[in-house]
Design an enzyme around this catalytic site. Structure first.
Site, PDB file in Angstrom:
ATOM      1  N   GLY A 335       0.825  -1.214   0.000  1.00 26.85           N
ATOM      2  CA  GLY A 335       0.000   0.000   0.000  1.00 26.85           C
ATOM      3  C   GLY A 335       0.854   1.257   0.000  1.00 26.85           C
ATOM      4  CB  SER A 336       0.143   4.581   1.432  1.00 32.67           C
ATOM      5  OG  SER A 336      -1.198   4.529   1.045  1.00 32.67           O
ATOM      6  CB  THR A 337       4.648   1.607   3.210  1.00 32.07           C
ATOM      7  OG1 THR A 337       4.131   0.389   2.683  1.00 32.07           O
ATOM      8  CG2 THR A 337       4.048   1.870   4.574  1.00 32.07           C
ATOM      9  CE  LYS A 339      -0.315   6.479  -1.980  1.00 32.33           C
ATOM     10  NZ  LYS A 339      -1.391   6.940  -1.106  1.00 32.33           N
TER      11      LYS A 339
END
Lengths: 613, 91
Positions: A335-337, A339
Site C-alpha cells: 500500500g501507501s508505504t 509511495k
C-alpha cells in the site's frame, strides 16, 4: 601326547637312581606305588649301573631333543602370533579389553549483540533400563522410582514387560542423575542428553525457532544456522579391566562443541517490540502484529518480533500460526508505504521537484476501466503534500511522468522483488512484475503499493535508503562494526527531500501524527491496504502498516510495523500501526539513552553517552 | 668378577622389573584419579552453565520490566524528566 609324561616320568626316576643310590629305595618305592616303571635295578649290580646310565644317556638325548623341539614349537607359535597373524589377534585382544565411548557435543549458543543468551543447550540425563540385568525385586528400586517420579509398581511393571533396553525417563538434572548413580542398581544406565532452553521465551520464539529431539534446527535461526551451531560428537577408545573400570585411554577423538553465534539483535529492543506487538494485537483484535527494527547506519536487524507467539520451552502443542516468523516469511501488499519510492524515483528522474503542483481532482482516476480513489477530496497538491496526505491519484500522476523502466529499476534497487540477504528460512522474494509486462494500470497500482507484495523485512530494509543518503545497505543478522557503504539507489538530495516529506507525513497535517514521540523528530509513512482475496480485494479486511525513521534529523533506526486484519473498528495505518511505531521508537531511543535534543547530549547519572552511541 | 657383575645385573633386573610393576600400578591408579577429577570438573562446568542460564532467564528485559512496574512501582522516564548538563561539565 598321552604317552609323553609317562616317558618323562620313567627317565627322570632312572637318572635319579644313578646319581643318588641312597635314595633308591625311596624312589623305587615311589615309582612302584605310583605304578611307574618297574624297578629294573632291583638287586643292584655295578654293571647294571653303567647299563642304566647308557640307557638313560640315550634317553636324555631324546629328552633334550624333545625339549628343544617343544621350545621350537613355542618359538614358531610365538613368531606366528606376533608376526604372521598379527592383525587378527590384536583385534581379538582389543575387543576383549577396549570399549568405545561416544562423547556428546553441545550445540552452540545463540547470543544477542550484547552477549545475552537467546538459546542454550542444557545438559540433562535420561535413564535407561536393561531388563535382562535389572532386578525388580531389589530393595532400592523404590528409591529409583522416587527419583524418577514414577510409582514403584509402574517401574516394576515396565521393567518386567519390556523386551529390551528402554528409556524410563528423561530430563533429569545433574543432582537427580547423581542420586540415581549412587543407587548402583544393576541394569540402570544414565545417558547424557541436551535440551535446548530459551531464556527469553515468546519474545524471540518465532525468530529463533527451535530444534527437534535430535538437536537439529527446525525453524528460524536454529534452522538457518544449523550447520554452524551443530557440534561434532567425539569418540574415545578406553581400555577396561574385568570389572569394567577404565584404566587407560587409547585413541582420542575429542567432541567439538558447536560454535556460539552472536547475532545483531538487541534483547532489550526485541522485548520492547514484542510487548508493543502483543499490546496492539490485543487492542485491535488483529490476526497478527509484526515489528522490525533496523539500525540504518549498518543494516543490522535489531529486533524482529511477531505476535501471537509461543513459549519455546513448552512445546507440547505447536500452532503453525504462532510458529511462523511472519515479519520475514509473509508477504503483503504494502500500500501507501511504497509511495515514497515512487516520489523519489520521480525526483531522481528530474521529472518533478518537491514543489511541483498536481491536481488530484476529482479524487478518483479511471485507468483501463479500473477506478482508483482517494479517501477524500484533496484538490491541488504539491509533490510533498501528495506524500503527506497520501493521495493515490496524485501519486499515480507523479508516476505517470516517470519512465516505467526507471521506476522499476529504482524499486528493484531498493530491494523489492528479491529476497533480502539475510539467511532466514522460507524468505520470499516478494512479487514485482517486470516493467515490460506492465499495462498502464499495473504501473499505476504499483505506484501506490498494490499489485506487488513485500515482506516487512524487505520494507524495513528498503527504507534504509531514506534513512541514509540514498544508498541501501544489506540487512544483516550478525553484528556489523563501523559505518557501511551501501549501494546507491537515489541521489543524496532526493533522499533528503523525501525524508523531509516523510517527516511532514508523520506531522500534525500528515496521515501519521500518532507516530510522533516527544523530544524526537520522526519521519514515516502510513499504509493501509485491502487484503487481496480470490478475484479481487476484501472489503473489510485490511493490512495496516507504518514504516518510519527516528530521529529524523540524524536517522538511526528504521522501524516497520504491520498489523494484519485489525478488527476492533479502526483500520487506518495512521491509527493502528503508527502508535505501535511510536511506542517502539520512544522506548528504544530511551533505552539507547539517546538525547532528545540533538544539540545537547544527555548525561545520565553515571556514564557519559558518547556521540553516536 | 664376571660372576659378581652377573649377580649385580640380575639384582638390577629384578629391581627394575619390580619398579616397572609398581609404576604400572601407579599409572593406573593415577589415571583413575584423573578420570574422576575430570568428571568432577565436567560436573562443575555443567552446574555453572545451568546457573548462568538461570541468571539469563531471570534478567530478561520482559521480566525486569514487569518487576520494575508491578513490584517496585517504577515508571518509565518521560521527556520532561530528562536532565541536561552543560557540555564538558559533569553533574
Amino acid at each position: 601326547m598321552i604317552a609323553r609324561p609317562h616317558f618323562f616320568f620313567g627317565s627322570w626316576s632312572s637318572a635319579n637312581k644313578a646319581a643318588a643310590p641312597g635314595h633308591r629305595r625311596v624312589s623305587s618305592d615311589r615309582k612302584t606305588a605310583s605304578g611307574g616303571v618297574k624297578p629294573r635295578a632291583a638287586g643292584a649290580h655295578p654293571n647294571d649301573e653303567i647299563l642304566t646310565w647308557r640307557a638313560t644317556a640315550t634317553r636324555s638325548k631324546v629328552v633334550l631333543m624333545l625339549i628343544t623341539a617343544g621350545l621350537g614349537v613355542v618359538w614358531v607359535k610365538a613368531f606366528w602370533l606376533q608376526h604372521v597373524n598379527v592383525e587378527q589377534w590384536q583385534k581379538r585382544a582389543e575387543n576383549r579389553f577396549e570399549r568405545v565411548r561416544d562423547l556428546s557435543a553441545a550445540r552452540g549458543r545463540l547470543l544477542d549483540r550484547n552477549g545475552e543468551v537467546l538459546a542454550v543447550s542444557i545438559s540433562e540425563y535420561r535413564v535407561g533400563l536393561v531388563p535382562r540385568l535389572f532386578d525388580p525385586g531389589h530393595p532400592r528400586v523404590s528409591d529409583l522410582a522416587g527419583i524418577l517420579g514414577v510409582s514403584p509398581t509402574e517401574l516394576r511393571r515396565r521393567a518386567q514387560t519390556a523386551k529390551g533396553f528402554f528409556y524410563m525417563s528423561s530430563g533429569l538434572d545433574l543432582g537427580a542423575a547423581d542420586k540415581v548413580r549412587a543407587l548402583k542398581l544393576p541394569g540402570v544406565e544414565l545417558e547424557q542428553e541436551f535440551r535446548r532452553y530459551y531464556p527469553h521465551g515468546p519474545a524471540f520464539a518465532n525468530l529463533v525457532g527451535f530444534t527437534d529431539l535430535k538437536d537439529q534446527g527446525q525453524e528460524g535461526l536454529e534452522f538457518a544456522f544449523n550447520s554452524r551451531l551443530q557440534g561434532k560428537p567425539g569418540v574415545e577408545r578406553v581400555v577396561v579391566d574385568r570389572q569394567n573400570r577404565v584404566f587407560d585411554k587409547k585413541t582420542f577423538d575429542p567432541a567439538s562443541p558447536g560454535q556460539d553465534l552472536r547475532l545483531s539483535f538487541d534483547a532489550g529492543i526485541q522485548a520492547i517490540a514484542y510487548s508493543a506487538a502483543e499490546q496492539a494485537l490485543a487492542q485491535h483484535q488483529a490476526k497478527s502484529v509484526s515489528v522490525v527494527v533496523v539500525d540504518s547506519r549498518t543494516g543490522e536487524v535489531l529486533a524482529m518480533a511477531n505476535a501471537p507467539s509461543f513459549d519455546p520451552n513448552q512445546r507440547s502443542r505447536l500452532d503453525p500460526n504462532r510458529v511462523r516468523n511472519r515479519a520475514a516469511t509473509d508477504t503483503f501488499e504494502p500500500g501507501s508505504t511504497i509511495k515514497p519510492f515512487t516520489i523519489a524515483a520521480a525526483l531522481d528522474a528530474k521529472v518533478v521537484s518537491p514543489g511541483t503542483n498536481f491536481s488530484t481532482d476529482p479524487g478518483r482516476l479511471v485507468i483501463d476501466g479500473r477506478t482508483i480513489r482517494d479517501t477524500k477530496l484533496l484538490g491541488t497538491l504539491t509533490v510533498s503534500e501528495i506524500l503527506e496526505k497520501s493521495s493515490n491519484v496524485g501519486t499515480i500522476r507523479v508516476a505517470q511522468k516517470v519512465p516505467s523502466d526507471a521506476f522499476y529499476q529504482k524499486l528493484r534497487a531498493s530491494g523489492f522483488g528479491e529476497p533480502s540477504q539475510i539467511r532466514l528460512p522460507a524468505e520470499p522474494a516478494g512479487r514485482l512484475r517486470p516493467w515490460q509486462s506492465w499495462a498502464a494500470v499495473d504501473k499505476a497500482v504499483v505506484s501506490f503499493g498494490h499489485g506487488m507484495s513485500v515482506s516487512l523485512v524487505q520494507l524495513a530494509g528498503a527504507y534504509t535508503v531514506f534513512a541514509r543518503d540514498g544508498d541501501r545497505v544489506g540487512l544483516s543478522l550478525s553484528p556489523v562494526s563501523g559505518p557501511v557503504v551501501g549501494q546507491p539507489v537515489f541521489t543524496p538530495e532526493t533522499a533528503r527531500a523525501v525524508r523531509r516529506m516523510l517527516e511532514r507525513a508523520a506531522g500534525p497535517e500528515g496521515t501519521g501524527p500518532k507516530a510522533r514521540i516527544v523530544g524526537f523528530r520522526v519521519a514515516g509513512k502510513t499504509g493501509t491496504a485491502h487484503k487481496p482475496e480470490a478475484g479481487g480485494y476484501a472489503k473489510a479486511r485490511y493490512l495496516s502498516s507504518f514504516v518510519g525513521l527516528v530521529p529524523a534529523d540524524q536517522p538511526r533506526y528504521v522501524i516497520a510495523v504491520a498489523v494484519d486484519e485489525p478488527a476492533a473498528g479502526r483500520h487506518f495505518g495512521g491509527e493502528v500501526a503508527a502508535p505501535v511505531f511510536a511506542q517502539v521508537a520512544g522506548e528504544s531511543l530511551r533505552r539507547m539513552q539517546m538525547s532528545p535534543d540533538p544539540t545537547v547530549r544527555v548525561v545520565p547519572a553515571l556514564m557519559l553517552v558518547e556521540e553516536g552511541t | 668378577m664376571t660372576q659378581f657383575v652377573n649377580w649385580v645385573l640380575a639384582a638390577a633386573l629384578l629391581v627394575s622389573a619390580l619398579a616397572l610393576v609398581n609404576s604400572r600400578y601407579h599409572e593406573r591408579r593415577l589415571f583413575a584419579l584423573s578420570e574422576q577429577l575430570e568428571r568432577q570438573i565436567e560436573k562443575r562446568v555443567t552446574e555453572i552453565e545451568n546457573l548462568q542460564v538461570a541468571i539469563a532467564s531471570l534478567r530478561t528485559p520482559g521480566r525486569l520490566a514487569t518487576v520494575a512496574k508491578d513490584t517496585l512501582g517504577m515508571v518509565p522516564i518521560t521527556h520532561a524528566e530528562t536532565v541536561y548538563a552543560p557540555k564538558g561539565r559533569q553533574p
